[in-house]
Scaffold this active site. Structure first.
Site, short mmCIF file in Angstrom:
data_model
loop_
_atom_site.label_atom_id
_atom_site.label_comp_id
_atom_site.label_asym_id
_atom_site.label_seq_id
_atom_site.Cartn_x
_atom_site.Cartn_y
_atom_site.Cartn_z
N ARG A 34 1.03 -0.95 -0.35
CA ARG A 34 0.31 -0.27 -0.19
C ARG A 34 0.66 1.51 0.06
O ARG A 34 1.53 1.60 0.94
CB ARG A 34 -0.71 -0.28 1.57
CG ARG A 34 -2.13 -1.36 1.67
CD ARG A 34 -3.06 -1.34 2.05
NE ARG A 34 -3.97 -1.61 1.64
CZ ARG A 34 -5.17 -1.56 0.85
NH1 ARG A 34 -4.92 -0.40 -0.32
NH2 ARG A 34 -5.86 -2.68 0.06
N ASP A 35 0.39 2.33 -0.67
CA ASP A 35 1.50 3.63 -0.62
C ASP A 35 1.39 4.30 0.54
O ASP A 35 -0.20 4.67 1.28
CB ASP A 35 0.38 4.41 -2.17
CG ASP A 35 1.42 5.35 -2.43
OD1 ASP A 35 1.86 5.18 -3.36
OD2 ASP A 35 1.70 6.25 -1.91
N ASN A 97 4.99 6.60 -13.18
CA ASN A 97 5.02 7.47 -13.99
C ASN A 97 6.46 7.27 -14.04
O ASN A 97 7.48 6.82 -13.23
CB ASN A 97 6.14 8.89 -12.64
CG ASN A 97 3.55 9.12 -12.58
OD1 ASN A 97 3.04 8.78 -13.43
ND2 ASN A 97 3.53 8.80 -11.13
N VAL A 106 10.61 7.92 -7.32
CA VAL A 106 11.45 7.30 -6.52
C VAL A 106 11.53 6.07 -7.89
O VAL A 106 10.63 5.37 -8.80
CB VAL A 106 10.07 5.83 -5.46
CG1 VAL A 106 11.50 4.95 -5.31
CG2 VAL A 106 9.90 6.88 -4.69
N HIS A 110 7.16 1.21 -10.85
CA HIS A 110 6.33 0.80 -9.81
C HIS A 110 4.80 1.28 -10.30
O HIS A 110 5.49 2.04 -11.55
CB HIS A 110 6.36 1.25 -8.84
CG HIS A 110 7.14 3.49 -8.78
ND1 HIS A 110 8.09 3.73 -9.02
CD2 HIS A 110 5.94 4.51 -8.62
CE1 HIS A 110 7.96 4.73 -8.99
NE2 HIS A 110 6.86 5.28 -8.39
N HIS A 112 1.51 2.15 -10.56
CA HIS A 112 0.17 2.38 -9.06
C HIS A 112 -1.42 1.99 -9.34
O HIS A 112 -1.62 2.09 -10.76
CB HIS A 112 0.41 3.65 -9.02
CG HIS A 112 1.18 4.64 -8.91
ND1 HIS A 112 1.43 5.34 -7.16
CD2 HIS A 112 2.57 5.31 -9.19
CE1 HIS A 112 2.52 6.73 -7.54
NE2 HIS A 112 2.94 6.36 -8.23
P1 5GP Z 1 6.08 8.28 -8.49
O1 5GP Z 1 5.52 9.80 -8.00
O2 5GP Z 1 7.63 8.09 -8.06
O3 5GP Z 1 5.07 7.60 -9.54
O4 5GP Z 1 5.85 7.40 -6.94
C1 5GP Z 1 6.01 7.66 -5.49
C2 5GP Z 1 5.22 6.81 -4.58
O5 5GP Z 1 5.73 6.40 -3.76
C3 5GP Z 1 4.15 7.83 -4.32
O6 5GP Z 1 2.86 7.72 -3.93
C4 5GP Z 1 4.64 7.81 -2.26
O7 5GP Z 1 3.75 8.15 -1.76
C5 5GP Z 1 4.89 5.98 -2.51
N1 5GP Z 1 6.10 6.79 -1.19
C6 5GP Z 1 6.95 7.54 -1.19
N2 5GP Z 1 8.34 6.44 -0.07
C7 5GP Z 1 6.88 5.39 0.03
C8 5GP Z 1 7.62 4.46 1.64
O8 5GP Z 1 8.49 4.53 1.73
N3 5GP Z 1 6.28 3.70 1.34
C9 5GP Z 1 5.60 3.58 0.97
N4 5GP Z 1 4.53 2.48 1.40
N5 5GP Z 1 5.52 4.49 -0.39
C10 5GP Z 1 5.87 4.85 -0.34
#
Ligand code: 5GP
Length: 126
Positions: A34-35, A97, A106, A110, A112
């Site tokens: 889970r996010d 993304n 990150v 990944h 979502h």
């Molecule tokens: P991006 O912007 O790279 O597509 O999404 C990164 C996602 O990782 C974000 O939705 C953010 O909330 C999530 N995220 C960042 N750090 C952590 C973490 O330590 N644990 C979890 N479960 N999600 C994280």
């Protein structure tokens, strides 16, 4: 140009067990959790266990077994969440993304999975 992967990113730390996560599903090649900051009632992140920075990196260098496992795990999670169309669920949105244009925070691939409410238009104007 070769792909570069930073093994200090937060998802690499989750995979190494250095940071806890709320696991939804785990297979040989894939982890889903889970996010931490959900944008919808259902917000699950699905990552390959291999060191891939983006979907294009994964598509070009992952094995067929990793790709099949990743794809089927995403489908299985949609079923587990009860949002799959085959089960008459309400549907979902997949987002991956990448890089600067995709505003990727990150740098580990990944997807979502978002659902639980109508999610509105696909993109907001910047
Ligand atoms: P991006 O912007 O790279 O597509 O999404 C990164 C996602 O990782 C974000 O939705 C953010 O909330 C999530 N995220 C960042 N750090 C952590 C973490 O330590 N644990 C979890 N479960 N999600 C994280």
């Amino acid at each position: 140009m070769a792909y570069t992967y930073d093994d200090q990113n937060i998802f690499a730390k989750i995979l190494r067990g250095e940071i806890p996560n709320d696991t939804v599903m785990e297979t040989d090649h894939t982890l889903a959790f889970r996010d931490i900051a959900p944008q919808a009632p259902e917000h699950v992140l699905v990552i390959p266990k291999g060191a891939y920075v983006s979907y294009d990196h994964f598509a070009s260098e992952a094995s067929d077994a990793e790709i099949a496992d990743y794809t089927r795990t995403i489908g299985a999670i949609c079923k587990q969440l009860g949002v799959d169309l085959g089960g008459d669920g309400m549907g979902y949105r997949l987002i991956s993304n990448a890089g600067t244009a995709g505003v990727q925070d990150v740098p580990h691939l990944h997807v979502h999975i978002l659902s639980g409410r109508p999610l509105g238009p696909m993109l907001m104007r910047a």
